[in-house]
Enzyme design. Structure first.
Site, PDB file in Angstrom:
ATOM      1  N   ARG A 197       0.837  -1.201   0.000  1.00 22.43           N
ATOM      2  CA  ARG A 197       0.000   0.000   0.000  1.00 22.43           C
ATOM      3  C   ARG A 197       0.871   1.249   0.000  1.00 22.43           C
ATOM      4  NH1 ARG A 197      -4.224  -0.312   4.772  1.00 22.43           N
ATOM      5  NH2 ARG A 197      -4.850   1.711   3.886  1.00 22.43           N
ATOM      6  N   CYS A 201      -1.141   6.427   8.808  1.00 16.90           N
ATOM      7  CA  CYS A 201      -1.503   5.085   8.337  1.00 16.90           C
ATOM      8  C   CYS A 201      -2.668   5.233   7.379  1.00 16.90           C
ATOM      9  CB  CYS A 201      -1.834   4.161   9.505  1.00 16.90           C
ATOM     10  SG  CYS A 201      -3.228   4.717  10.516  1.00 16.90           S
TER      11      CYS A 201
END
Length: 290
Positions: free
Chosen positions: A188, A247
């Site tokens: 990611r 995050c």
């Protein structure tokens, strides 16, 4: 792994300690279980079936700012104080947070309490899985707490905004500049994998370093300090420079903040909006690759 962090950090408490303090009037036990949609788990429903005696359930998605489309953003202090009053979490109490994974969403709620000015708050080392594995008592059913007064004051030093992150990104390459550490998975972070939330671009904040949160956890417990230090050092972390964590939506960034707190860096800001905010803003730059 060893239990070294149990007795050396004020931010972690052991299952032994909590067992000895069950029912103590000055201890608030908070179940912070939350799961990604892909997990097909309902933290609130699981709480009703089994929880640590005396615990109350903290719903991350309900105790949030509902005026934004961003997921589980911090509410305002008045709303947070009201929610804690209803949960029976009051001023002067020691707050112990746990979750049903071991260490996942508990860190987010630990950081949330600290962001609202509470300092005597710790995460249960090993969480509910360790508690159950040791054969400790469980309770079931709905909980009706006794309301308590809770004072909430935002500690802005622990909260990073999108503007803070824009500035940190711009200065990250400068000598002594701020460090951005991203807790998402490597695919990611690199932009090799689509984001789980629709509409988000793939990649990371320019200047950020990648430390997947799982690198700090083993068997549902935070790793010992020496291993935490090694994990942060491996991504170039410099204790002498400012640092902020991020995050996907502010949950696992809190695990990085907890790890840094255990290492003595106890005022690390978390980017509340995280990639859910940055990734949807076409006016903000992104980087891809390692």
């Amino acid at each position: 792994m060893t239990g070294a962090t149990e007795s050396t950090s004020p931010y972690l408490v052991s299952t032994d300690w909590l067992a000895e303090h069950l029912g103590a009037p000055g201890v608030a036990i908070v179940d912070a279980s939350w799961h990604l949609p892909t997990a097909n788990r309902d933290g609130a429903a699981e709480f009703v079936k089994a929880h640590i005696p005396g615990a109350v359930f903290f719903d991350i998605d309900a105790i949030a700012d509902h005026a934004t489309s961003l997921p589980h953003m911090l509410p305002d202090p008045v709303a947070f104080a009201s929610a804690m009053r209803k949960l029976g979490v009051g001023d002067g109490m020691k707050i112990v947070v746990y979750d049903s994974v071991g260490l996942f969403s508990a860190a987010r709620v630990w950081w949330t309490f600290r962001a609202f000015g509470k300092r005597d708050v710790a995460v249960l080392d090993g969480g509910l899985p360790k508690w159950i594995a040791e054969g400790r008592p469980l309770a079931e059913g709905e909980v009706i707490p006794q309301p308590r007064h809770f004072t909430a004051r935002l500690d802005h030093a622990l909260i990073a905004s999108v503007e803070d992150m824009r500035e940190a990104s711009a200065k990250a390459a400068a000598p002594g500049g701020p460090q951005i550490i991203d807790a998402r998975s490597a695919p990611r972070f690199r932009g090799d994998e689509l984001e789980p939330r629709p509409g988000l671009r793939s990649g990371h904040i320019p200047g950020a370093h990648n430390l997947p949160w799982g690198n700090l956890v083993a068997d549902g417990r935070l790793k010992p300090p020496a291993e935490l230090e090694a994990a942060f050092a491996a991504v170039g972390y410099d204790p002498a420079r400012p640092v902020v964590t991020t995050c996907g939506s502010g949950v696992t960034a809190s695990i990085l903040a907890l790890g840094l707190a255990v290492l003595g860096r106890d005022a690390v800001p978390v980017y509340d909006g995280s990639w859910s905010e940055w990734g949807m803003r076409p006016d903000l730059p992104i980087a891809q690759g390692g």
